[in-house]
Write a protein that holds these residues in place. Structure first.
Motif, PDB file in Angstrom:
ATOM      1  N   ASN A   1       6.425  21.692   2.866  1.00  0.00           N
ATOM      2  CA  ASN A   1       5.325  20.815   3.264  1.00  0.00           C
ATOM      3  C   ASN A   1       5.855  19.390   3.395  1.00  0.00           C
ATOM      4  N   PRO A   2       5.854  18.801   4.608  1.00  0.00           N
ATOM      5  CA  PRO A   2       6.423  17.457   4.774  1.00  0.00           C
ATOM      6  C   PRO A   2       5.713  16.386   3.941  1.00  0.00           C
ATOM      7  N   LYS A   3       4.466  16.638   3.556  1.00  0.00           N
ATOM      8  CA  LYS A   3       3.764  15.682   2.702  1.00  0.00           C
ATOM      9  C   LYS A   3       4.391  15.626   1.314  1.00  0.00           C
ATOM     10  N   LYS A   4       4.974  16.753   0.900  1.00  0.00           N
ATOM     11  CA  LYS A   4       5.535  16.853  -0.439  1.00  0.00           C
ATOM     12  C   LYS A   4       7.054  16.727  -0.455  1.00  0.00           C
ATOM     13  N   LYS A   5       7.656  16.740   0.719  1.00  0.00           N
ATOM     14  CA  LYS A   5       9.102  16.569   0.818  1.00  0.00           C
ATOM     15  C   LYS A   5       9.434  15.086   0.739  1.00  0.00           C
ATOM     16  N   GLY A   6      10.518  14.754   0.077  1.00  0.00           N
ATOM     17  CA  GLY A   6      10.869  13.337  -0.029  1.00  0.00           C
ATOM     18  C   GLY A   6      12.154  13.130  -0.793  1.00  0.00           C
ATOM     19  N   ALA A   7      12.219  12.042  -1.546  1.00  0.00           N
ATOM     20  CA  ALA A   7      13.432  11.723  -2.290  1.00  0.00           C
ATOM     21  C   ALA A   7      13.084  11.099  -3.627  1.00  0.00           C
TER      22      ALA A   7
ATOM     23  N   SER B   1       4.990  12.044  -0.350  1.00  0.00           N
ATOM     24  CA  SER B   1       4.201  10.885   0.070  1.00  0.00           C
ATOM     25  C   SER B   1       3.467  10.286  -1.123  1.00  0.00           C
ATOM     26  N   VAL B   2       2.791   9.160  -0.893  1.00  0.00           N
ATOM     27  CA  VAL B   2       2.114   8.471  -1.995  1.00  0.00           C
ATOM     28  C   VAL B   2       1.062   9.342  -2.670  1.00  0.00           C
ATOM     29  N   ASN B   3       0.549  10.337  -1.964  1.00  0.00           N
ATOM     30  CA  ASN B   3      -0.472  11.221  -2.541  1.00  0.00           C
ATOM     31  C   ASN B   3       0.113  12.355  -3.380  1.00  0.00           C
ATOM     32  N   TYR B   4       1.428  12.552  -3.307  1.00  0.00           N
ATOM     33  CA  TYR B   4       2.048  13.674  -4.011  1.00  0.00           C
ATOM     34  C   TYR B   4       3.219  13.270  -4.905  1.00  0.00           C
ATOM     35  N   GLY B   5       3.889  12.188  -4.589  1.00  0.00           N
ATOM     36  CA  GLY B   5       5.050  11.771  -5.362  1.00  0.00           C
ATOM     37  C   GLY B   5       4.663  11.120  -6.680  1.00  0.00           C
ATOM     38  N   SER B   6       5.677  10.809  -7.470  1.00  0.00           N
ATOM     39  CA  SER B   6       5.475  10.110  -8.739  1.00  0.00           C
ATOM     40  C   SER B   6       6.360   8.870  -8.746  1.00  0.00           C
ATOM     41  N   PHE B   7       5.761   7.713  -9.025  1.00  0.00           N
ATOM     42  CA  PHE B   7       6.467   6.447  -8.886  1.00  0.00           C
ATOM     43  C   PHE B   7       6.262   5.562 -10.114  1.00  0.00           C
TER      44      PHE B   7
ATOM     45  N   LYS C   1      -9.824   2.677  13.379  1.00  0.00           N
ATOM     46  CA  LYS C   1      -9.761   4.081  12.967  1.00  0.00           C
ATOM     47  C   LYS C   1     -10.287   4.297  11.545  1.00  0.00           C
ATOM     48  N   ASN C   2     -10.357   3.228  10.775  1.00  0.00           N
ATOM     49  CA  ASN C   2     -10.936   3.276   9.425  1.00  0.00           C
ATOM     50  C   ASN C   2     -10.236   4.276   8.501  1.00  0.00           C
ATOM     51  N   LEU C   3      -8.914   4.343   8.608  1.00  0.00           N
ATOM     52  CA  LEU C   3      -8.131   5.172   7.706  1.00  0.00           C
ATOM     53  C   LEU C   3      -7.697   4.344   6.505  1.00  0.00           C
ATOM     54  N   THR C   4      -7.579   4.973   5.337  1.00  0.00           N
ATOM     55  CA  THR C   4      -7.159   4.252   4.136  1.00  0.00           C
ATOM     56  C   THR C   4      -5.659   3.985   4.166  1.00  0.00           C
ATOM     57  N   PHE C   5      -5.206   3.093   3.301  1.00  0.00           N
ATOM     58  CA  PHE C   5      -3.782   2.765   3.233  1.00  0.00           C
ATOM     59  C   PHE C   5      -2.959   4.006   2.899  1.00  0.00           C
ATOM     60  N   ASN C   6      -3.407   4.785   1.915  1.00  0.00           N
ATOM     61  CA  ASN C   6      -2.642   5.970   1.532  1.00  0.00           C
ATOM     62  C   ASN C   6      -2.547   6.984   2.667  1.00  0.00           C
ATOM     63  N   LYS C   7      -3.611   7.118   3.451  1.00  0.00           N
ATOM     64  CA  LYS C   7      -3.570   8.040   4.592  1.00  0.00           C
ATOM     65  C   LYS C   7      -2.575   7.551   5.631  1.00  0.00           C
ATOM     66  N   LEU C   8      -2.590   6.252   5.912  1.00  0.00           N
ATOM     67  CA  LEU C   8      -1.642   5.681   6.872  1.00  0.00           C
ATOM     68  C   LEU C   8      -0.208   5.823   6.371  1.00  0.00           C
ATOM     69  N   SER C   9      -0.018   5.598   5.071  1.00  0.00           N
ATOM     70  CA  SER C   9       1.305   5.742   4.474  1.00  0.00           C
ATOM     71  C   SER C   9       1.788   7.190   4.591  1.00  0.00           C
ATOM     72  N   GLU C  10       0.895   8.129   4.382  1.00  0.00           N
ATOM     73  CA  GLU C  10       1.265   9.540   4.483  1.00  0.00           C
ATOM     74  C   GLU C  10       1.677   9.923   5.907  1.00  0.00           C
ATOM     75  N   ILE C  11       0.962   9.393   6.891  1.00  0.00           N
ATOM     76  CA  ILE C  11       1.327   9.634   8.294  1.00  0.00           C
ATOM     77  C   ILE C  11       2.725   9.098   8.565  1.00  0.00           C
ATOM     78  N   ALA C  12       3.001   7.890   8.074  1.00  0.00           N
ATOM     79  CA  ALA C  12       4.324   7.286   8.277  1.00  0.00           C
ATOM     80  C   ALA C  12       5.403   8.078   7.542  1.00  0.00           C
ATOM     81  N   HIS C  13       5.083   8.554   6.354  1.00  0.00           N
ATOM     82  CA  HIS C  13       6.032   9.369   5.582  1.00  0.00           C
ATOM     83  C   HIS C  13       6.394  10.643   6.342  1.00  0.00           C
ATOM     84  N   ILE C  14       5.392  11.344   6.841  1.00  0.00           N
ATOM     85  CA  ILE C  14       5.634  12.583   7.588  1.00  0.00           C
ATOM     86  C   ILE C  14       6.460  12.297   8.839  1.00  0.00           C
ATOM     87  N   ALA C  15       6.170  11.174   9.494  1.00  0.00           N
ATOM     88  CA  ALA C  15       6.931  10.788  10.689  1.00  0.00           C
ATOM     89  C   ALA C  15       8.411  10.644  10.364  1.00  0.00           C
ATOM     90  N   GLU C  16       8.721  10.034   9.230  1.00  0.00           N
ATOM     91  CA  GLU C  16      10.121   9.878   8.810  1.00  0.00           C
ATOM     92  C   GLU C  16      10.770  11.230   8.511  1.00  0.00           C
TER      93      GLU C  16
END
Length: 285
Positions: free
Chosen positions: A24-30, A156-162, A114-129
């Motif tokens: 799942n690209p939303k959960k894939k990261g570093a 992404s910000v909705n799934y990672g731990s920071f 578009k009235n999207l939240t910051f976290n939603k926009l961040s997730e879109i950008a994360h998946i794009a990367e």
């Protein structure tokens, strides 16, 4: 008058990392750690009368796959001209594609209401990367809030731990010695195997002593142990350390970055200065 919106994103230098793979690209990261820098990207989005998406990077029309992916996910047949201008080098290890992606998302969200939240926009950008293999965790680090950011779980910000290590205001010096393509490294199984092993070790060490100085020390060890440091980069790093500063190689890019006594970098390239940023991407207007 043409309708437009502008947004800003800081840049991000990763000191060390390991891939956290998931189908799942939303959960894939570093996982890893890096610093958020004031010098970054300003993106201007302007409406046009067609359904065409045109993207310009530092004034030159570009395919810009990651930012284009973001635009296609947010827009529905709307036309737009996207102009991203960077204060940091492209392919230098500053998370430029991430800064371009999140600033593009913010500008388009504002421009077309578009009235999207910051976290939603961040997730879109994360998946794009992730989908375009231009990065794994820079968007998420940039989105957390600034300073020295640890990524303890990828995604992404909705799934990672920071977490954020408290640090003082600090100038950062850097020189670009060569460009490195992130995609080439991410697709190299041998290098990624070493990166994943060493990166996990360095994160454990940073968690035991979470300071900026330890981050710089561990980053230097990481860049050496994974075998990406060549002669010129190694010489520049050692020169800073000899003069009492702390330096390492940006991941993934041929940039040497340093804190404290780094004026000697002038002997190795064109020295640029920025500072650690305590904030995150936002709309300018």
């Amino acid at each position: 008058m043409t309708e437009f919106s502008e947004s800003y994103s800081p840049s991000h230098i990763t000191g060390f990392f390991s891939a956290d793979n998931n189908l799942n690209p939303k959960k894939k990261g570093a996982m890893g750690a890096g610093i958020i820098l004031k010098d970054g990207c300003i993106t201007k989005a302007e409406k046009n009368n067609s359904e065409e998406i045109k993207i310009y990077i530092n004034g030159v029309e570009d395919e810009a796959k990651t930012s284009r992916y973001v635009a296609l996910k947010i827009l529905k047949n709307e036309g737009v001209k996207i102009s991203s201008n960077f204060d940091v080098p492209i392919k230098g290890g500053f998370g430029a594609s991430a800064a371009g992606a999140i600033s593009t998302a913010l500008a388009l969200n504002k421009l077309y209401s578009k009235n999207l939240t910051f976290n939603k926009l961040s997730e879109i950008a994360h998946i794009a990367e992730v989908e375009n293999k231009t990065g794994l965790g820079d968007v998420d680090a940039i989105s957390v809030g600034g300073g020295l950011v640890m990524r303890k779980k990828g995604g992404s910000v909705n799934y990672g731990s920071f977490d954020i290590i408290p640090v003082e205001e600090k100038k950062v010096g850097y020189i670009l010695i060569k460009e490195i393509c992130t995609k080439d490294i991410l697709e190299d199984g041998k290098i990624m195997g070493m990166i994943n092993k060493v990166g996990k070790e360095k994160l454990k060490s940073l968690l035991k002593r979470p300071t900026l100085e330890n981050f710089m020390k561990l980053s230097c060890e990481f860049s050496s142990e994974i075998g990406l440091v060549d002669g010129k980069i190694k010489d520049a790093i050692e020169d800073v350390i000899t003069n009492g500063g702390l330096a390492s190689m940006a991941m993934i890019g041929g940039t040497v970055f340093a804190i404290n006594k780094y004026d000697c970098l002038r002997d190795h390239g064109v020295l640029h200065e920025t500072e650690i940023m305590f904030g995150r991407s936002h709309i300018i207007r």
